[in-house]
Write an enzyme that holds these catalytic residues in place. Structure first.
Site, PDB file in Angstrom:
ATOM      1  N   HIS A  37      13.781  -4.647   9.322  1.00  0.00           N
ATOM      2  CA  HIS A  37      13.640  -5.984   9.912  1.00  0.00           C
ATOM      3  C   HIS A  37      12.155  -6.319   9.971  1.00  0.00           C
ATOM      4  O   HIS A  37      11.303  -5.434   9.821  1.00  0.00           O
ATOM      5  CB  HIS A  37      14.239  -6.016  11.338  1.00  0.00           C
ATOM      6  N   HIS A 120       5.376  -7.551   8.800  1.00  0.00           N
ATOM      7  CA  HIS A 120       5.612  -6.351   7.992  1.00  0.00           C
ATOM      8  C   HIS A 120       7.002  -5.795   8.304  1.00  0.00           C
ATOM      9  O   HIS A 120       7.602  -6.131   9.321  1.00  0.00           O
ATOM     10  CB  HIS A 120       4.554  -5.273   8.288  1.00  0.00           C
TER      11      HIS A 120
END
Length: 198
Positions: A37, A120
């Site tokens: 995620h 990220h």
């Protein structure tokens, strides 16, 4: 008590590309593919009524869906690396969504995250990995990139305190509005359309 954060889910095709980055780094505990995620805002451990306030406030977010590409890899902790990640290409829509969620959290009195937002996807947590091994791993994968994919919603996720991150549970989801459908259909190829998240 669950630990809460807002996030973007990673669709299957992009997650498959990320999974190819697994391996080849001593001391790495690789994140399970289904737990990939992109964290928008870490909220932390909050009481149930605060979680409800957050969810109610997030109901008011109205942003367009957008396209995102993951590209490049990096590490956190230069002298003592503790995680490796895949980055996201610059996206004004992503930055605007994250900034709005940040403002909502601050209005509700949730302490600001001292770290600057750097989108990220964490790939692995590191334990006693040498900086040299990490540098070699990163240099061998520096040209990593996914095909663009559409972000159709953002979610409130919870995690239990566990080793290595996960399992993560989607507690609530908010759709992002469709952009002008004529423009979107010109942008989205059929393969892209199959990755639009529901």
């Amino acid at each position: 008590m669950p630990r809460l954060f807002t996030a973007l889910e990673i669709p299957r095709d992009a997650a498959l590309s990320l999974s190819l980055l697994r391996g080849g780094l001593p001391g790495a505990r690789w994140i399970d593919v289904e737990n990939y995620h992109l964290t928008l805002r870490f909220i932390g451990d909050v009481q149930g009524h605060v979680a409800d306030e957050i969810a109610n406030a997030l109901d008011r977010v109205h942003r367009p869906s957008f396209s995102l590409t993951l590209s490049g890899v990096g590490a956190f902790g230069q002298k003592k690396p503790h995680a490796v990640w895949a980055g996201a290409s610059p996206s004004p829509d992503l930055a605007a969504l994250q900034a709005e969620i940040e403002r909502i959290c601050q209005r509700l009195g949730i302490p600001a995250d001292p770290r600057r937002f750097m989108p990220h996807v964490t790939l692995a947590r590191l334990r006693n990995s040498s900086p040299l091994d990490v540098a070699q791993y990163l240099s061998a994968r520096g040209n990593f990139s996914t095909l663009p994919f559409r972000i159709g919603r953002f979610v409130l996720m919870s995690s239990r305190d566990s080793v290595g991150g996960g399992p993560y549970i989607v507690e609530e989801a908010w759709p992002l509005s469709g952009v002008d459908t004529r423009a979107a259909s010109r942008v989205a190829s059929t393969s892209d359309a199959s990755r639009i998240m529901r």
